[in-house]
Design an enzyme around this catalytic site. Structure first.
Site, PDB file in Angstrom:
ATOM      1  CB  CYS A 116      -0.916   0.014   1.220  1.00 48.97           C
ATOM      2  SG  CYS A 116      -2.074  -1.367   1.269  1.00 48.97           S
ATOM      3  NE  ARG A 169      -2.887  -4.440  -2.882  1.00 52.44           N
ATOM      4  CZ  ARG A 169      -2.341  -3.796  -1.851  1.00 52.44           C
ATOM      5  NH1 ARG A 169      -2.418  -2.475  -1.785  1.00 52.44           N
ATOM      6  NH2 ARG A 169      -1.709  -4.449  -0.894  1.00 52.44           N
TER       7      ARG A 169
END
Length: 214
Positions: A51, A128
């Site tokens: 991330c 995601r």
């Protein structure tokens, strides 16, 4: 409950509106979206390695998105305090500032609204997801990645440019298209259109597949 988690907008739907707390203050999505394209993207958790690379990638290329009249907005199921601490940590360690709002979706409201929770992947972390939303508020493209695979920033930029090009010129884009390459002219719908096309200066692969330069 599971039906709510699995709900997600479809291409062509109006993007669901919401209000949320973000790293740049309270925000109503429809106001943020007004007059510009928006890329809404989620990440599983703050202070995690994949991330961090992704959010840094968005931040590093934020000027390019801005030049394309596109705003960025991130999301994870973390508190605003965790978000701010992570922003500060990354800036101190790498010099990269996450210069776009990050939604603190601690109650999972927005994640559920956009189908970012995939129960067989995780019940408590958003996958995601990437939503590209046009200035009218319509969902134009969606991408979903699992927790352990990062996104491709070049592809996100490519499809954004492709959507904007298609809208501006009324064309379609072929496989692997990038700006500067030929575009596809919509196929003829009548015999006279077909005959007219044969007289054009298009690059004709066949009567239904014609290319041109912009």
């Amino acid at each position: 409950m599971e039906e709510q988690i699995n709900q997600m907008p479809r291409i062509g739907d109006m993007a669901p509106d919401f209000t949320a707390d973000t790293t740049y203050g309270p925000l109503r999505f429809s106001e943020y979206n007004k007059g510009s394209w928006v890329i809404l993207f989620s990440h599983p958790a703050d202070f995690t390695p994949v991330c961090t690379t992704e959010m840094s990638g968005f931040a590093i290329q934020s000027d390019e998105f801005k030049a394309l009249n596109t705003k960025l907005i991130g999301l994870s199921i973390d508190s605003i305090h965790a978000h701010v601490a992570w922003v500060n940590n990354v800036k101190k360690n790498s010099g990269v500032l996450f210069n776009f709002p990050i939604i603190a979706d601690i109650d999972m409201k927005v994640s559920k609204l956009y189908g970012m929770l995939q129960p067989n992947e995780s019940q408590t972390a958003a996958v995601r997801a990437v939503f590209i939303i046009d200035p009218t508020g319509k969902v134009r493209l969606m991408m979903y990645y699992p927790l352990n695979v990062g996104r491709n920033m070049n592809e996100i930029l490519r499809v954004l440019k492709a959507l904007q090009t298609a809208d501006k010129h009324g064309v379609a884009l072929p496989l692997n298209w990038v700006p500067g390459e030929q575009v596809i002219v919509p196929p003829p719908k009548t015999v006279p259109d077909m005959e007219e096309r044969e007289k054009s200066n298009y690059e004709m692969v066949d009567f239904y597949l014609a290319k041109k330069n912009l």
